[in-house]
Design a protein around this motif. Sequence first.
Motif, PDB file in Angstrom:
ATOM      1  N   ASP A 167       0.846  -1.185   0.000  1.00 40.36           N
ATOM      2  CA  ASP A 167       0.000   0.000   0.000  1.00 40.36           C
ATOM      3  C   ASP A 167       0.882   1.235   0.000  1.00 40.36           C
ATOM      4  O   ASP A 167       1.797   1.363   0.828  1.00 40.36           O
ATOM      5  N   HIS A 223      -3.797  13.790   0.940  1.00 33.70           N
ATOM      6  CA  HIS A 223      -4.027  12.970   2.144  1.00 33.70           C
ATOM      7  C   HIS A 223      -2.901  13.160   3.158  1.00 33.70           C
ATOM      8  O   HIS A 223      -3.155  13.332   4.357  1.00 33.70           O
ATOM      9  N   GLU A 236     -10.010   3.859   4.948  1.00 35.02           N
ATOM     10  CA  GLU A 236      -9.260   4.615   3.961  1.00 35.02           C
ATOM     11  C   GLU A 236      -9.742   4.194   2.577  1.00 35.02           C
ATOM     12  O   GLU A 236      -9.650   3.007   2.227  1.00 35.02           O
ATOM     13  N   GLU A 255      -9.379   3.833  -1.209  1.00 38.62           N
ATOM     14  CA  GLU A 255      -8.282   3.761  -2.165  1.00 38.62           C
ATOM     15  C   GLU A 255      -8.721   2.972  -3.405  1.00 38.62           C
ATOM     16  O   GLU A 255      -9.783   2.357  -3.430  1.00 38.62           O
ATOM     17  N   CYS A 305      -6.637   0.197  -6.363  1.00 36.93           N
ATOM     18  CA  CYS A 305      -5.399  -0.572  -6.481  1.00 36.93           C
ATOM     19  C   CYS A 305      -5.249  -1.118  -7.890  1.00 36.93           C
ATOM     20  O   CYS A 305      -6.225  -1.321  -8.609  1.00 36.93           O
ATOM     21  N   ASP A 340      -8.570   0.224   3.113  1.00 43.18           N
ATOM     22  CA  ASP A 340      -7.581  -0.059   4.148  1.00 43.18           C
ATOM     23  C   ASP A 340      -8.177   0.316   5.505  1.00 43.18           C
ATOM     24  O   ASP A 340      -8.177   1.479   5.897  1.00 43.18           O
ATOM     25  N   TRP A 359      -9.878  10.318  -8.507  1.00 44.98           N
ATOM     26  CA  TRP A 359      -8.643   9.583  -8.783  1.00 44.98           C
ATOM     27  C   TRP A 359      -7.631  10.448  -9.530  1.00 44.98           C
ATOM     28  O   TRP A 359      -6.417  10.299  -9.368  1.00 44.98           O
ATOM     29  N   ILE A 408      -4.336  12.125  -8.064  1.00 47.42           N
ATOM     30  CA  ILE A 408      -3.207  11.314  -7.591  1.00 47.42           C
ATOM     31  C   ILE A 408      -1.884  11.929  -8.057  1.00 47.42           C
ATOM     32  O   ILE A 408      -1.797  12.515  -9.136  1.00 47.42           O
ATOM     33  N   GLY A 445      -1.804  -0.854  -3.662  1.00 46.88           N
ATOM     34  CA  GLY A 445      -2.785   0.162  -3.331  1.00 46.88           C
ATOM     35  C   GLY A 445      -2.264   1.560  -3.584  1.00 46.88           C
ATOM     36  O   GLY A 445      -1.064   1.833  -3.476  1.00 46.88           O
ATOM     37  N   SER A 446      -3.188   2.456  -3.893  1.00 45.40           N
ATOM     38  CA  SER A 446      -2.831   3.830  -4.231  1.00 45.40           C
ATOM     39  C   SER A 446      -2.533   4.694  -3.023  1.00 45.40           C
ATOM     40  O   SER A 446      -1.937   5.765  -3.148  1.00 45.40           O
ATOM     41  N   GLY A 447      -2.940   4.256  -1.842  1.00 39.55           N
ATOM     42  CA  GLY A 447      -3.005   5.173  -0.722  1.00 39.55           C
ATOM     43  C   GLY A 447      -4.322   5.934  -0.792  1.00 39.55           C
ATOM     44  O   GLY A 447      -5.070   5.868  -1.762  1.00 39.55           O
ATOM     45  N   THR A 448      -4.604   6.681   0.257  1.00 41.01           N
ATOM     46  CA  THR A 448      -5.916   7.295   0.442  1.00 41.01           C
ATOM     47  C   THR A 448      -6.086   8.549  -0.398  1.00 41.01           C
ATOM     48  O   THR A 448      -5.225   9.429  -0.409  1.00 41.01           O
TER      49      THR A 448
END
Length: 308
Positions: free
Chosen positions: A76, A83, A129, A131, A133, A160, A224, A227, A251-254
């Motif tokens: 992740d 964020h 969270e 996210e 992925c 997450d 999205w 990002i 995972g992209s993170g939040t």
Amino acid sequence: MRFVSAQTRDDPAEKPFLGLLEDDQVHPIPQFREVAAALAAEADLGQLAAEARSGTSLPLSALRLLAPIQPPAMRDCMCFHEHIRNCRPGTFDPKHQKFPAFYISNHNAVIGPEDPVQIPPGCQTFDYELEVCAVLGRELRNPTPEEARAAIAGYTLYIDWSARDLQMEEMTLGLGPAKGKDSATTLGPHFITADELEPRRAGKGFDLHMRASVNGRPVTDGNWKTINWDFGDVIAYAGRGTTLSAGEVLGSGTVGGGCLLEHERTGSGAFSGWLQPGDTVDLDVELLGTLSQTVVEGLPRHPLSSGH
């Protein structure tokens, strides 16, 4: 193409199966249980879909959806800088602009879209969270960003679930997150192949809304496309000097505003308390699907020899 992992609602003991989802009908692909197994077997998803269309179908309403991917490993990342800034006001580290930091998550804690979410033992500040992925379609070793981008098989939601108090406690020792993050990660409801999203590509991501609410109260409204790291860079960095397997999840993170911690730290009116047993969290990413999950009481916390 969209794929699900499912079993019939009237027979919970039935073996789960992979299925092609089209127009609220699921065409079973019985030789595989979920997407990662098919990718590890080097199966052609397009061919599987074509064969499935020629067979029988089941109404989606008659099926219980499971996680569409059971990955061999998960990482992740921290790709949305909004964020990070919200969680740590005034302390943004410029190294976040040099590489996409990540931690290795617990692939054994994957849950599906209809599973309850248990609060981790001892946790008092439970959070979500929101996210997305990327799922790798083949093995990679030390790839370039271009090679990494070309190896993405598709995407799904990545939720997450986070024990903030446990996370903060262990990270004061210079390690972690560990117990703060390994109780549950939701994947689903569908796996969507990479080509389906290309018409919406924007910036380093896609122009797709990401929203979440708690008990019907809106909390998250992101996109999205905000990002800061492309998944090609993410995978290339994660695979630098090592091997990544087919079916792995990154995972992209939040997304910005995508968790309660951000709203608590920034004094946002969207924060009305941490998640409690009985709460319902609705999460949605445009085109990828919608989740509605219920938080439940967790397992007991057994003291260590130290009393902790």
